[in-house]
Design a protein around this motif. Structure first.
Motif, PDB file in Angstrom:
ATOM      1  N   VAL A 130       2.162   1.750  -3.966  1.00 24.84           N
ATOM      2  CA  VAL A 130       0.514   2.289  -4.451  1.00 24.84           C
ATOM      3  C   VAL A 130       0.080   3.240  -4.437  1.00 24.84           C
ATOM      4  O   VAL A 130      -0.034   3.917  -5.564  1.00 24.84           O
ATOM      5  CB  VAL A 130      -0.731   1.581  -4.287  1.00 24.84           C
ATOM      6  CG1 VAL A 130      -1.663   1.257  -4.791  1.00 24.84           C
ATOM      7  CG2 VAL A 130      -0.007  -0.836  -5.030  1.00 24.84           C
ATOM      8  N   ASP A 131      -0.213   3.392  -3.450  1.00 17.38           N
ATOM      9  CA  ASP A 131       0.013   5.042  -3.019  1.00 17.38           C
ATOM     10  C   ASP A 131      -0.124   6.036  -3.300  1.00 17.38           C
ATOM     11  O   ASP A 131      -0.201   7.279  -3.077  1.00 17.38           O
ATOM     12  CB  ASP A 131      -0.862   5.108  -0.902  1.00 17.38           C
ATOM     13  CG  ASP A 131      -1.996   3.732  -1.239  1.00 17.38           C
ATOM     14  OD1 ASP A 131      -2.713   3.887  -2.175  1.00 17.38           O
ATOM     15  OD2 ASP A 131      -2.269   3.983   0.421  1.00 17.38           O
TER      16      ASP A 131
ATOM     17  N   SER B 117       0.679  -1.140   0.405  1.00 25.02           N
ATOM     18  CA  SER B 117       0.643   0.403  -0.053  1.00 25.02           C
ATOM     19  C   SER B 117       1.293   1.037  -0.528  1.00 25.02           C
ATOM     20  O   SER B 117       0.161   1.839  -0.633  1.00 25.02           O
ATOM     21  CB  SER B 117      -0.498  -0.118   1.432  1.00 25.02           C
ATOM     22  OG  SER B 117      -0.432   0.015   2.200  1.00 25.02           O
ATOM     23  N   ARG B 118       2.133   1.445   0.688  1.00 26.92           N
ATOM     24  CA  ARG B 118       2.767   2.180   0.999  1.00 26.92           C
ATOM     25  C   ARG B 118       3.278   2.639  -0.164  1.00 26.92           C
ATOM     26  O   ARG B 118       3.570   3.744  -1.304  1.00 26.92           O
ATOM     27  CB  ARG B 118       3.855   2.272   1.192  1.00 26.92           C
ATOM     28  CG  ARG B 118       4.035   2.149   2.820  1.00 26.92           C
ATOM     29  CD  ARG B 118       3.525   3.543   3.686  1.00 26.92           C
ATOM     30  NE  ARG B 118       2.641   3.426   4.477  1.00 26.92           N
ATOM     31  CZ  ARG B 118       1.071   2.952   6.087  1.00 26.92           C
ATOM     32  NH1 ARG B 118       0.408   2.825   3.937  1.00 26.92           N
ATOM     33  NH2 ARG B 118       0.708   2.285   6.448  1.00 26.92           N
TER      34      ARG B 118
ATOM     35  N   GLN C  77       3.447   5.409  -5.288  1.00 24.30           N
ATOM     36  CA  GLN C  77       3.461   5.102  -6.638  1.00 24.30           C
ATOM     37  C   GLN C  77       5.036   5.263  -6.951  1.00 24.30           C
ATOM     38  O   GLN C  77       5.355   5.829  -7.629  1.00 24.30           O
ATOM     39  CB  GLN C  77       3.076   6.255  -7.478  1.00 24.30           C
ATOM     40  CG  GLN C  77       1.065   5.928  -7.486  1.00 24.30           C
ATOM     41  CD  GLN C  77       0.102   6.893  -8.533  1.00 24.30           C
ATOM     42  OE1 GLN C  77       0.428   8.333  -8.721  1.00 24.30           O
ATOM     43  NE2 GLN C  77      -0.454   5.907  -9.790  1.00 24.30           N
TER      44      GLN C  77
ATOM     45  N   PHE D  40       3.637  -0.231  -8.827  1.00 20.61           N
ATOM     46  CA  PHE D  40       2.059  -0.134  -8.777  1.00 20.61           C
ATOM     47  C   PHE D  40       1.589  -1.766  -7.963  1.00 20.61           C
ATOM     48  O   PHE D  40       0.350  -2.848  -8.247  1.00 20.61           O
ATOM     49  CB  PHE D  40       1.654  -1.329 -10.090  1.00 20.61           C
ATOM     50  CG  PHE D  40       0.273  -1.134 -10.756  1.00 20.61           C
ATOM     51  CD1 PHE D  40       0.107   0.345 -11.151  1.00 20.61           C
ATOM     52  CD2 PHE D  40      -0.272  -1.786 -11.689  1.00 20.61           C
ATOM     53  CE1 PHE D  40      -1.100   0.545 -11.114  1.00 20.61           C
ATOM     54  CE2 PHE D  40      -2.068  -1.342 -11.849  1.00 20.61           C
ATOM     55  CZ  PHE D  40      -2.416  -0.610 -12.014  1.00 20.61           C
ATOM     56  N   GLY D  41       3.009  -2.178  -6.951  1.00 20.74           N
ATOM     57  CA  GLY D  41       1.869  -3.329  -6.034  1.00 20.74           C
ATOM     58  C   GLY D  41       2.716  -4.728  -5.993  1.00 20.74           C
ATOM     59  O   GLY D  41       2.265  -5.680  -5.391  1.00 20.74           O
TER      60      GLY D  41
END
Lengths: 237, 237
Positions: free
Chosen positions: A177-178, A174-175, A180, A210-211
């Motif tokens: 992805v959020d 999440s770090r 980028q 993108f995770g």
């Protein structure tokens, strides 16, 4: 965890990330006796990292060691450039406290003093934000690094079994992805025979913007090698 | 997705969450002709929800419908209380744009105007923050709701296959964990025979404040029922 920056497809400079507290056992009783005076130039652990960084011409995000300073103890990560010099020093901001009766009790603040500043530094492998372990639980820190142009965030860590299974994978992704950007983590391996009630989760990883999991370890001893392609960040954004 | 608030172990008031755009096909060509004038009291869809909420004495977070207002079209969610009255109205803030050549192209802003305000409302099932689908990608919105005391965030949604597999699970859990509250999502079911290139991911869920999956659906039609125990929030925090 080692990573190579890729520019135009050709690997160039390299970087290595170590785990949280690697110079001694992670035992609150014995940690103070392993504290080293980094600012005073009396840290054998940092001297060793500097020597290796200079000899190999790499960037080292040196996990963390107990740092003794003005009578206090910090959980501190040094970033060392290919010239062997300390480029930045991060003191863990969010100390870990857990109390699950019958399972695990741990109060890092009994031993350590919390740091006061975020740490972001330009290196040969990109602009790096630093967080140590529990720092990953705080999205604001990662967002701050993103706003200051970080390409990757390095989290030397030592999650335990209680929080590892629920949160380790989720937090890294999440770090990334959020914000980028790339997230790189390094954990100690798990020692199933350890006498401590703090059993390590493991699973060091390199996560893309993108995770996606670019490289990862299990809970055993391992060296994780992955490539960081900065152009992915612009593609995603 | 339906949920019951639990106080002292006994189910009391109930709430129901619907999906994004449920009153018509999610087709950019035909959406405008299904726009309804909510403020003008000429919305058959909202009238129906009001009637059901009042008859069942429940709170309804009414997914979303295309709302026509001053010549513009919004993607709008109404929250309706057990008295049948509209308690709040959320207009989707972050419109979805995707362009993956050969896979999917979708520009919501060709049809909709973005909303301007976050929406948080006190209901019989707790203080609820509202986000619609792509709004879940923005951690700032969830953090704002947390800072304003939300117990849960409802995201009526319609993720597609491209983003669903990578992000759906991750986004729900990280919003819940980072803000230590409940996250409730409702998606349409997947229609494998749909002629649209926008294939739905599905997987409506109720996630607890530690990222735990309390209830979830697959990609088929389903009603998901779960209990929300507000005391869990204080336990976790």
């Amino acid at each position: 965890m080692t990573s190579r920056k890729v520019a135009g497809g050709a690997p160039s400079d390299g970087g290595v990330l170590f785990q949280e507290i690697w110079n001694c056992p992670y035992s609150m009783e014995t940690l103070p006796s392993h504290g080293e005076d980094i600012d005073g130039g009396a840290s054998p652990s940092v001297s060793m990292l500097s020597e290796v960084a200079a000899r190999r011409r790499i960037t080292i995000v040196g996990g963390s060691i107990p740092e003794r300073s003005s009578g206090r103890l910090f959980n501190t990560c040094c970033v060392i450039g290919p010239d062997g010099q300390i480029k930045a020093k991060h003191r863990k901001l969010h100390l870990f406290e857990i109390d699950i009766p019958g399972d695990i009790t741990f109060r890092e603040s009994d031993t350590f003093t919390a740091g006061q500043e975020p740490t972001i530094v330009d290196t040969d492998v990109g602009r790096i934000g630093i967080g140590i372990c529990h720092d990953i639980r705080f999205p604001e820190l990662a967002m701050l690094y993103r706003s200051r142009g970080a390409h990757l965030i390095c989290y030397p860590s030592a999650f335990n079994m209680s929080t590892g299974q629920l949160l380790w994978d989720l937090m890294q992704k999440s770090r990334a992805v959020d914000n980028q950007l790339f997230v790189v983590t390094c954990s100690p391996a798990r020692d199933p025979n350890a006498e401590s009630d703090y059993m390590i989760w493991g699973h060091s990883s390199l996560i893309g913007p993108f995770g996606e999991v670019i490289a990862t370890a299990g809970h055993e001893e391992a060296t994780v090698v992955g490539e960081i392609d900065h152009s992915m960040i612009q593609t995603i954004r």
